[in-house]
Motif scaffolding. Structure first.
Motif, PDB file in Angstrom:
ATOM      1  N   SER A   5       0.824  -1.195   0.000  1.00  0.00           N
ATOM      2  CA  SER A   5       0.000   0.000   0.000  1.00  0.00           C
ATOM      3  C   SER A   5       0.866   1.257   0.000  1.00  0.00           C
ATOM      4  O   SER A   5       1.902   1.308   0.644  1.00  0.00           O
ATOM      5  N   LYS A   6       0.424   2.255  -0.740  1.00  0.00           N
ATOM      6  CA  LYS A   6       1.109   3.543  -0.748  1.00  0.00           C
ATOM      7  C   LYS A   6       0.895   4.276   0.577  1.00  0.00           C
ATOM      8  O   LYS A   6       1.707   5.077   0.986  1.00  0.00           O
ATOM      9  N   PHE A   7      -0.207   3.972   1.242  1.00  0.00           N
ATOM     10  CA  PHE A   7      -0.550   4.645   2.488  1.00  0.00           C
ATOM     11  C   PHE A   7      -0.502   3.652   3.642  1.00  0.00           C
ATOM     12  O   PHE A   7      -0.948   2.517   3.518  1.00  0.00           O
ATOM     13  N   SER A   8      -0.002   4.117   4.774  1.00  0.00           N
ATOM     14  CA  SER A   8       0.061   3.265   5.954  1.00  0.00           C
ATOM     15  C   SER A   8      -1.309   3.174   6.623  1.00  0.00           C
ATOM     16  O   SER A   8      -2.201   3.988   6.367  1.00  0.00           O
ATOM     17  N   THR A   9      -1.444   2.200   7.477  1.00  0.00           N
ATOM     18  CA  THR A   9      -2.679   2.052   8.250  1.00  0.00           C
ATOM     19  C   THR A   9      -2.932   3.302   9.084  1.00  0.00           C
ATOM     20  O   THR A   9      -4.058   3.773   9.194  1.00  0.00           O
ATOM     21  N   ALA A  15      -6.897   9.770   7.872  1.00  0.00           N
ATOM     22  CA  ALA A  15      -7.772  10.210   6.778  1.00  0.00           C
ATOM     23  C   ALA A  15      -9.233  10.036   7.166  1.00  0.00           C
ATOM     24  O   ALA A  15     -10.062  10.923   6.918  1.00  0.00           O
ATOM     25  N   ALA A  16      -9.563   8.903   7.774  1.00  0.00           N
ATOM     26  CA  ALA A  16     -10.941   8.655   8.211  1.00  0.00           C
ATOM     27  C   ALA A  16     -11.386   9.704   9.227  1.00  0.00           C
ATOM     28  O   ALA A  16     -12.529  10.174   9.181  1.00  0.00           O
ATOM     29  N   MET A  17     -10.475  10.100  10.112  1.00  0.00           N
ATOM     30  CA  MET A  17     -10.825  11.132  11.099  1.00  0.00           C
ATOM     31  C   MET A  17     -11.045  12.489  10.424  1.00  0.00           C
ATOM     32  O   MET A  17     -11.973  13.202  10.780  1.00  0.00           O
ATOM     33  N   LEU A  48      -1.354  15.335   5.829  1.00  0.00           N
ATOM     34  CA  LEU A  48      -1.113  14.018   5.229  1.00  0.00           C
ATOM     35  C   LEU A  48      -0.545  14.072   3.819  1.00  0.00           C
ATOM     36  O   LEU A  48      -0.224  13.042   3.243  1.00  0.00           O
ATOM     37  N   GLY A  49      -0.463  15.252   3.243  1.00  0.00           N
ATOM     38  CA  GLY A  49       0.088  15.389   1.897  1.00  0.00           C
ATOM     39  C   GLY A  49      -0.994  15.684   0.875  1.00  0.00           C
ATOM     40  O   GLY A  49      -2.176  15.433   1.104  1.00  0.00           O
ATOM     41  N   PRO A  50      -0.593  16.222  -0.283  1.00  0.00           N
ATOM     42  CA  PRO A  50      -1.572  16.639  -1.278  1.00  0.00           C
ATOM     43  C   PRO A  50      -2.377  15.480  -1.876  1.00  0.00           C
ATOM     44  O   PRO A  50      -3.552  15.667  -2.208  1.00  0.00           O
ATOM     45  N   VAL A  51      -1.784  14.316  -2.017  1.00  0.00           N
ATOM     46  CA  VAL A  51      -2.530  13.177  -2.580  1.00  0.00           C
ATOM     47  C   VAL A  51      -3.637  12.764  -1.623  1.00  0.00           C
ATOM     48  O   VAL A  51      -4.796  12.589  -2.020  1.00  0.00           O
ATOM     49  N   MET A  52      -3.286  12.631  -0.344  1.00  0.00           N
ATOM     50  CA  MET A  52      -4.317  12.280   0.644  1.00  0.00           C
ATOM     51  C   MET A  52      -5.333  13.411   0.783  1.00  0.00           C
ATOM     52  O   MET A  52      -6.522  13.155   0.948  1.00  0.00           O
ATOM     53  N   GLY A  53      -4.894  14.664   0.715  1.00  0.00           N
ATOM     54  CA  GLY A  53      -5.825  15.793   0.763  1.00  0.00           C
ATOM     55  C   GLY A  53      -6.829  15.728  -0.374  1.00  0.00           C
ATOM     56  O   GLY A  53      -8.019  15.991  -0.190  1.00  0.00           O
ATOM     57  N   PHE A  54      -6.356  15.372  -1.568  1.00  0.00           N
ATOM     58  CA  PHE A  54      -7.222  15.219  -2.739  1.00  0.00           C
ATOM     59  C   PHE A  54      -8.250  14.118  -2.505  1.00  0.00           C
ATOM     60  O   PHE A  54      -9.455  14.322  -2.713  1.00  0.00           O
ATOM     61  N   ILE A  55      -7.787  12.964  -2.033  1.00  0.00           N
ATOM     62  CA  ILE A  55      -8.681  11.830  -1.779  1.00  0.00           C
ATOM     63  C   ILE A  55      -9.687  12.160  -0.682  1.00  0.00           C
ATOM     64  O   ILE A  55     -10.880  11.895  -0.814  1.00  0.00           O
ATOM     65  N   ILE A  56      -9.201  12.753   0.399  1.00  0.00           N
ATOM     66  CA  ILE A  56     -10.072  13.118   1.521  1.00  0.00           C
ATOM     67  C   ILE A  56     -11.122  14.137   1.071  1.00  0.00           C
ATOM     68  O   ILE A  56     -12.293  14.030   1.439  1.00  0.00           O
ATOM     69  N   GLY A  57     -10.721  15.111   0.266  1.00  0.00           N
ATOM     70  CA  GLY A  57     -11.676  16.097  -0.247  1.00  0.00           C
ATOM     71  C   GLY A  57     -12.783  15.450  -1.056  1.00  0.00           C
ATOM     72  O   GLY A  57     -13.962  15.769  -0.886  1.00  0.00           O
ATOM     73  N   ALA A  58     -12.425  14.522  -1.930  1.00  0.00           N
ATOM     74  CA  ALA A  58     -13.427  13.847  -2.765  1.00  0.00           C
ATOM     75  C   ALA A  58     -14.383  13.008  -1.920  1.00  0.00           C
ATOM     76  O   ALA A  58     -15.613  13.096  -2.070  1.00  0.00           O
ATOM     77  N   ILE A  59     -13.832  12.207  -1.031  1.00  0.00           N
ATOM     78  CA  ILE A  59     -14.676  11.337  -0.203  1.00  0.00           C
ATOM     79  C   ILE A  59     -15.554  12.160   0.728  1.00  0.00           C
ATOM     80  O   ILE A  59     -16.742  11.867   0.898  1.00  0.00           O
ATOM     81  N   THR A  60     -14.990  13.202   1.319  1.00  0.00           N
ATOM     82  CA  THR A  60     -15.763  14.063   2.217  1.00  0.00           C
ATOM     83  C   THR A  60     -16.941  14.693   1.487  1.00  0.00           C
ATOM     84  O   THR A  60     -18.049  14.756   2.025  1.00  0.00           O
ATOM     85  N   ASP A  61     -16.716  15.157   0.260  1.00  0.00           N
ATOM     86  CA  ASP A  61     -17.787  15.785  -0.515  1.00  0.00           C
ATOM     87  C   ASP A  61     -18.948  14.821  -0.734  1.00  0.00           C
ATOM     88  O   ASP A  61     -20.106  15.184  -0.525  1.00  0.00           O
ATOM     89  N   LEU A 173       2.111  12.093  11.408  1.00  0.00           N
ATOM     90  CA  LEU A 173       1.071  12.245  10.392  1.00  0.00           C
ATOM     91  C   LEU A 173       1.482  11.656   9.049  1.00  0.00           C
ATOM     92  O   LEU A 173       0.686  10.977   8.407  1.00  0.00           O
ATOM     93  N   ARG A 174       2.679  11.926   8.615  1.00  0.00           N
ATOM     94  CA  ARG A 174       3.165  11.433   7.315  1.00  0.00           C
ATOM     95  C   ARG A 174       4.311  10.471   7.536  1.00  0.00           C
ATOM     96  O   ARG A 174       5.106  10.647   8.455  1.00  0.00           O
ATOM     97  N   GLU A 175       4.379   9.511   6.648  1.00  0.00           N
ATOM     98  CA  GLU A 175       5.552   8.618   6.641  1.00  0.00           C
ATOM     99  C   GLU A 175       6.654   9.365   5.934  1.00  0.00           C
ATOM    100  O   GLU A 175       6.463   9.882   4.839  1.00  0.00           O
ATOM    101  N   THR A 176       7.805   9.474   6.564  1.00  0.00           N
ATOM    102  CA  THR A 176       8.918  10.157   5.924  1.00  0.00           C
ATOM    103  C   THR A 176       9.940   9.137   5.459  1.00  0.00           C
ATOM    104  O   THR A 176      10.225   8.157   6.137  1.00  0.00           O
ATOM    105  N   ALA A 177      10.429   9.362   4.256  1.00  0.00           N
ATOM    106  CA  ALA A 177      11.392   8.419   3.669  1.00  0.00           C
ATOM    107  C   ALA A 177      12.804   8.915   3.838  1.00  0.00           C
ATOM    108  O   ALA A 177      13.098  10.039   3.936  1.00  0.00           O
TER     109      ALA A 177
END
Length: 177
Positions: A5-9, A15-17, A48-61, A173-177
């Motif tokens: 997974s690209k995103f951690s648990t 994101a759910a919160m 959480l980063g722009p990708v998660m922000g994008f996903i969260i925005g869509a799901i929230t809407d 909040l974010r996984e750092t590499a």
């Protein structure tokens, strides 16, 4: 064990919160003078980063519409894009100005939010409304949204800075590499 997974648990739980918070804030909207409907989505992008922000925005809407259907006459998927971009554009602009997670300067956050909100709330939403409900609505809707964003965007920026600074020190909040 291989990570698929690209995103951690942890990120998915956060994101759910943010989605739940976005739905609650959207449902509690009172009047149109000051609303914080986009704020949790914007904050999620910074956290959480722009990708998660994008996903969260869509799901929230989508989920916020199910909980509290819009008074504008019905669901239309084009507005999902505006909510998704609300979570991505501010943090992308802030990063383009040279700031990296987790150190964001207040003025760069405000610039990011202004660019994001003017792109989505001031231009895209009135444009979509004018296409869907009548071309005569574009300019009045744009003016009304611009006035609202002229005070909401800086307020959102200040709140993002205050809340994000508190969150980043207490949560990974974010996984750092």
């Amino acid at each position: 064990m291989q990570k698929n997974s690209k995103f951690s648990t942890r990120q998915i739980a956060y994101a759910a919160m943010f989605i739940a918070l976005g739905i609650i804030v959207n449902s509690l909207r009172i009047g149109s003078f000051l609303s914080f409907g986009g704020f949790p989505i914007i904050l999620s992008g910074y956290a959480l980063g722009p990708v998660m922000g994008f996903i969260i925005g869509a799901i929230t809407d989508v989920l916020a519409y199910i909980v509290r259907p819009s008074a504008t006459g019905g669901f239309n998927p084009v507005f999902i894009l505006t909510s998704a971009l609300t979570g991505a554009i501010p943090v992308i602009v802030t990063q383009m100005l040279g700031d990296k997670y987790p150190e964001f300067k207040l003025w760069k956050i405000i610039v990011g939010i202004v660019v994001g909100q003017f792109t989505t709330s001031v231009f895209m939403v009135p444009y979509f409304i004018s296409i869907l409900y009548g071309k005569h609505l574009f300019i009045p809707s744009m003016i009304k949204a611009a006035i609202k964003q002229s005070y909401s965007a800086p307020l959102y920026g200040l709140l993002v800075k205050i809340i994000f600074n508190s969150l980043k020190n207490k949560f990974k909040l974010r996984e750092t590499a």
